[in-house]
Design an enzyme around this catalytic site. Structure first.
Site, PDB file in Angstrom:
ATOM      1  N   ASP A   9       0.869  -1.171   0.000  1.00  0.00           N
ATOM      2  CA  ASP A   9       0.000   0.000   0.000  1.00  0.00           C
ATOM      3  C   ASP A   9       0.918   1.236   0.000  1.00  0.00           C
ATOM      4  OD1 ASP A   9      -2.261   1.732   0.584  1.00  0.00           O
ATOM      5  OD2 ASP A   9      -1.487   1.791   2.635  1.00  0.00           O
ATOM      6  N   ASP A  11      -0.316   5.065   0.883  1.00  0.00           N
ATOM      7  CA  ASP A  11      -0.618   6.081   1.897  1.00  0.00           C
ATOM      8  C   ASP A  11      -0.653   5.468   3.289  1.00  0.00           C
ATOM      9  OD1 ASP A  11      -1.012   8.436   0.222  1.00  0.00           O
ATOM     10  OD2 ASP A  11      -2.584   7.210  -0.671  1.00  0.00           O
ATOM     11  N   GLU A  18      -0.928  11.176   4.925  1.00  0.00           N
ATOM     12  CA  GLU A  18      -2.301  11.679   5.067  1.00  0.00           C
ATOM     13  C   GLU A  18      -2.391  13.036   5.773  1.00  0.00           C
ATOM     14  OE1 GLU A  18      -4.615  10.669   3.377  1.00  0.00           O
ATOM     15  OE2 GLU A  18      -4.521   8.514   3.074  1.00  0.00           O
ATOM     16  N   GLY A  52     -10.017   6.931  -1.192  1.00  0.00           N
ATOM     17  CA  GLY A  52     -10.169   7.629  -2.467  1.00  0.00           C
ATOM     18  C   GLY A  52     -10.562   9.078  -2.240  1.00  0.00           C
ATOM     19  N   LYS A  54     -11.808  11.456  -4.289  1.00  0.00           N
ATOM     20  CA  LYS A  54     -13.107  11.906  -4.827  1.00  0.00           C
ATOM     21  C   LYS A  54     -14.246  11.343  -3.968  1.00  0.00           C
ATOM     22  CE  LYS A  54     -12.273  10.492  -9.142  1.00  0.00           C
ATOM     23  NZ  LYS A  54     -10.838  10.167  -9.285  1.00  0.00           N
ATOM     24  N   GLU A  55     -14.096  10.078  -3.607  1.00  0.00           N
ATOM     25  CA  GLU A  55     -15.107   9.433  -2.763  1.00  0.00           C
ATOM     26  C   GLU A  55     -15.171  10.125  -1.395  1.00  0.00           C
ATOM     27  OE1 GLU A  55     -12.738   8.027  -4.536  1.00  0.00           O
ATOM     28  OE2 GLU A  55     -13.688   6.557  -5.849  1.00  0.00           O
ATOM     29  N   THR A 123      -5.089   3.133  -3.406  1.00  0.00           N
ATOM     30  CA  THR A 123      -6.293   3.863  -3.759  1.00  0.00           C
ATOM     31  C   THR A 123      -5.958   5.219  -4.384  1.00  0.00           C
ATOM     32  OG1 THR A 123      -7.341   2.803  -1.898  1.00  0.00           O
ATOM     33  CG2 THR A 123      -8.417   4.744  -2.723  1.00  0.00           C
ATOM     34  N   THR A 124      -4.775   5.698  -4.106  1.00  0.00           N
ATOM     35  CA  THR A 124      -4.444   7.046  -4.569  1.00  0.00           C
ATOM     36  C   THR A 124      -4.090   7.058  -6.060  1.00  0.00           C
ATOM     37  OG1 THR A 124      -3.362   9.084  -3.837  1.00  0.00           O
ATOM     38  CG2 THR A 124      -1.954   7.183  -4.141  1.00  0.00           C
ATOM     39  N   ASP A 183      -1.502  -0.337   6.171  1.00  0.00           N
ATOM     40  CA  ASP A 183      -1.507   0.409   7.437  1.00  0.00           C
ATOM     41  C   ASP A 183      -2.912   0.576   8.011  1.00  0.00           C
ATOM     42  OD1 ASP A 183      -2.254   2.266   5.314  1.00  0.00           O
ATOM     43  OD2 ASP A 183      -2.302   3.736   6.939  1.00  0.00           O
TER      44      ASP A 183
HETATM   45  C1  XBP Z   1      -5.384   5.978   0.516  1.00  0.00           C
HETATM   46  C2  XBP Z   1      -6.447   6.933   0.329  1.00  0.00           C
HETATM   47  C3  XBP Z   1      -6.277   7.959  -0.643  1.00  0.00           C
HETATM   48  C4  XBP Z   1      -5.633   9.233  -0.255  1.00  0.00           C
HETATM   49  C5  XBP Z   1      -5.998  10.282  -1.244  1.00  0.00           C
HETATM   50  O1  XBP Z   1      -5.921   4.738   0.982  1.00  0.00           O
HETATM   51  O2  XBP Z   1      -7.483   6.819   0.927  1.00  0.00           O
HETATM   52  O3  XBP Z   1      -7.569   8.267  -0.988  1.00  0.00           O
HETATM   53  O4  XBP Z   1      -6.047   9.649   1.034  1.00  0.00           O
HETATM   54  O5  XBP Z   1      -5.645   9.916  -2.515  1.00  0.00           O
HETATM   55  P1  XBP Z   1      -5.004   3.447   0.920  1.00  0.00           P
HETATM   56  P2  XBP Z   1      -6.386  10.535  -3.813  1.00  0.00           P
HETATM   57  O6  XBP Z   1      -3.745   3.789   1.661  1.00  0.00           O
HETATM   58  O7  XBP Z   1      -5.795   2.401   1.647  1.00  0.00           O
HETATM   59  O8  XBP Z   1      -4.784   3.101  -0.529  1.00  0.00           O
HETATM   60  O9  XBP Z   1      -6.863  11.901  -3.445  1.00  0.00           O
HETATM   61  O10 XBP Z   1      -5.347  10.566  -4.901  1.00  0.00           O
HETATM   62  O11 XBP Z   1      -7.544   9.618  -4.132  1.00  0.00           O
HETATM   63 MG    MG Z   2      -2.978   3.088   3.485  1.00  0.00          MG
END
Ligand code: XBP
Ligand code: MG
Length: 240
Positions: A9, A11, A18, A52, A54-55, A123-124, A183
């Site tokens: 992963d 983020d 974050e 995500g 946008k979500e 997800t990013t 994480d």
């Molecule tokens: C990561 C996220 C991402 C980022 C923002 O989750 O939730 O949405 O916070 O990224 P994970 P974007 O670590 O579980 O993949 O704004 O580019 O979507």
């Molecule tokens: Mg993560």
């Protein structure tokens, strides 16, 4: 069973992105659009329940701004906001203020030296992954990963297993031959639903989540070597 691939992963796992990365980038984008929205460190803890960007914006509007007057084409508006956020996030990465977490670079190098493939399931947005690797490690390190699966590549984001299924398919490997490093509970749910054993490295936003399904839960990878990981996997197999 030999370990054939590590799937990371991004983020919260490769780097603490974050609180001081994505969050301020969202706030800067809101300011660009003259919106009086501000995501505090505390509020962001709740917003992180949705993966995500946008979500996450949509979740914020539904839960915290239910009576806001919004453009008719809300999807397009959120997409524009999110593009602005991604530009701000890229600037933050380029400023070099977001380092990799302890032990991450060493584990990547040890895995490469041992012939274990590397992949990313996140997800990013793809630009955010390559930007992080470029500025916190090296441009060359982007090529260390056999697969980088990011963002909108799959219809359903974590906790759905889609992104891990995609990576396994691209690697042409079975889940049993791989290990996910995550994480968050949403990340663990996603990896576990794809059949992967998962190592968790905690951070302040995820510390109190439920990680009972994880193979191992660590504060960080700072003192953790590939040999430790291989031992844990062997011990896990012997318990079966
Ligand atoms: C990561 C996220 C991402 C980022 C923002 O989750 O939730 O949405 O916070 O990224 P994970 P974007 O670590 O579980 O993949 O704004 O580019 O979507
Ligand atoms: Mg993560």
């Amino acid at each position: 069973m030999p370990l054939k691939a590590l799937i990371f992963d991004v983020d919260g796992t490769l780097a603490d992105t974050e609180r001081d990365g994505h969050r301020p980038a969202f706030n800067a984008a809101f300011a660009d659009f003259q919106l009086d929205w501000h995501w505090s460190v505390e509020l962001y803890a709740d917003l992180l329940s949705v993966t995500g960007g946008k979500e996450r914006i949509r979740y914020y509007l539904d839960k915290y701004r239910p009576s806001a007057t919004l453009p008719a084409d809300l999807n397009a508006f959120i997409a524009q906001l999110h593009q602005a956020k991604t530009r701000h996030y890229g600037d933050l990465l380029a400023s070099g203020k977001i380092p990799l977490r302890p032990g991450v670079e060493r584990l990547l190098r040890e895995a490469r030296a041992a012939g274990i493939q590397l992949a990313i399931a996140t997800t990013t947005t793809l630009d955010n992954v390559t930007g992080l690797l470029r500025h916190s490690l090296s441009a060359e390190s982007i090529g260390w990963f056999a697969v980088i699966a990011a963002g909108d590549l799959v219809p359903a984001k974590k906790p759905a297993p889609d992104i891990y299924h995609y990576v396994l398919q691209k690697l042409a490997l079975n889940a049993d031959d791989c290990l996910a490093i995550e994480d968050s509970e949403n990340g663990l749910l996603s990896a576990t639903a794809a059949g992967l054993r998962t190592l968790i490295t905690l951070n302040d936003y995820t510390r109190s989540q439920d990680f009972s399904a994880a193979l191992l839960v660590l504060d960080h990878l700072g003192n953790f070597h590939l040999t430790d990981l291989l031992q844990s996997l062997t011990a896990d197999l012997q318990q079966l």
